[in-house]
Design an enzyme around this catalytic site. Structure first.
Site, short mmCIF file in Angstrom:
data_model
loop_
_atom_site.label_atom_id
_atom_site.label_comp_id
_atom_site.label_asym_id
_atom_site.label_seq_id
_atom_site.Cartn_x
_atom_site.Cartn_y
_atom_site.Cartn_z
N SER A 1 0.85 -1.19 0.00
CA SER A 1 0.00 0.00 0.00
C SER A 1 0.89 1.24 0.00
O SER A 1 2.05 1.19 0.45
CB SER A 1 -0.89 0.01 1.25
OG SER A 1 -1.54 1.27 1.41
N TYR B 1 -1.53 -0.75 10.38
CA TYR B 1 -1.64 -0.96 8.93
C TYR B 1 -0.37 -0.50 8.23
O TYR B 1 0.19 -1.23 7.39
CB TYR B 1 -2.85 -0.21 8.40
CG TYR B 1 -3.16 -0.49 6.94
CD1 TYR B 1 -3.84 -1.66 6.57
CD2 TYR B 1 -2.79 0.39 5.94
CE1 TYR B 1 -4.13 -1.92 5.24
CE2 TYR B 1 -3.08 0.14 4.61
CZ TYR B 1 -3.74 -1.02 4.27
OH TYR B 1 -4.02 -1.28 2.95
#
Length: 261
Positions: A137, A150
């Site tokens: 990501s 995350y």
């Protein structure tokens, strides 16, 4: 290195029941690949990949992933391409989340990638041919005070991918990592919102709905198979951050993390 041709490849895609995984499975199929879809949602992945080419597996379960690799080898043969895409999220202050939240996120976003690389990568290295594409990501290099876990897992996926790329290069196996920005996927449904951010699930889903098409990421993944690319940001926001933030002074990175800019 002998490149893998999608038109002749047997490809495994995790998280193939929706979002980036589903878009990748469809793009690979259109290119002529034989695609094996893996997801926790058996009905969803069967709809995308067909009943005979879909498997239900929890990528956080090491034994289940090892068994999956054995089953796919027995049912379909040697795997040429692995796309580790399955992922979840936790959003909110770190101390408002529990360590159970941390364990859950790490088990899927990081351990699941490592398990897939180990279970399928070993055969690729032994055969001297294959391509692994891990989905990280833009959060890997865009810090955010509400996304500590995350961001940590996605940064780790980038590091793992680059290490494996260097390790397996001499064996003829490529390893790439794609870093999507804001993509229109259902990941908001697989995100735990905690603390002061607990009420923002609907807002998160609305933001993602305005994001880039998942096929933009699928296109980048297919290009990684074709050209064995290294780290590939996807979307203007991820690309801009990749070019500017990695070398930015620490005070600038701190402002980004606090959401001040």
């Amino acid at each position: 290195m002998s490149r893998v041709r999608l038109a002749e490849a047997l490809a495994v895609v995790t998280g193939a029941g929706s979002g980036i995984g589903a878009a990748t499975a469809r793009r690979f199929t259109a290119a002529g690949a034989t695609v094996i879809g893996v997801d926790l949602d058996g009905d969803a992945v069967a709809e995308v990949c067909g009943a005979s080419s879909s498997y239900v597996c929890d990528v956080a379960d090491r034994a289940a992933v090892e068994e999956l690799a054995d089953r796919i080898a027995a049912d379909h043969g040697d795997v040429d391409v692995l796309v580790n895409n399955a992922g979840v999220g936790v959003y909110g202050p770190f101390l408002d989340a529990s360590l159970d939240d941390w364990d859950w996120l790490v088990s899927i976003n990081l351990d699941g990638v490592a398990y897939g690389c180990a279970a399928f990568g070993r055969g690729m290295v032994e055969r001297g041919r294959g391509q692994v594409v891990n989905v990280a990501s833009g959060a890997a290099y865009i810090p955010n005070r509400n996304m500590a876990a995350y961001c940590a897992t996605k940064s780790a996926v980038v590091a793992l991918s680059q290490c494996l790329r260097a390790d397996w290069r001499g064996s003829g196996v490529g390893v790439s990592v794609v870093c999507p920005g804001v993509i229109s996927t259902p990941i908001a449904r697989a995100t735990r919102y905690v603390g002061r951010e607990a009420h923002k699930a609907d807002r998160g889903a609305a933001l993602l709905a305005r994001g880039h098409s998942p096929d933009l990421v699928a296109k980048a993944i297919a290009d990684c198979v074709k050209r064995n690319r290294d780290v590939v940001p996807v979307g203007f926001e991820s690309t801009l951050a990749y070019k500017l933030l990695r070398g930015a002074p620490q005070p600038i990175q701190g402002l980004v993390a606090r959401g001040a800019i």
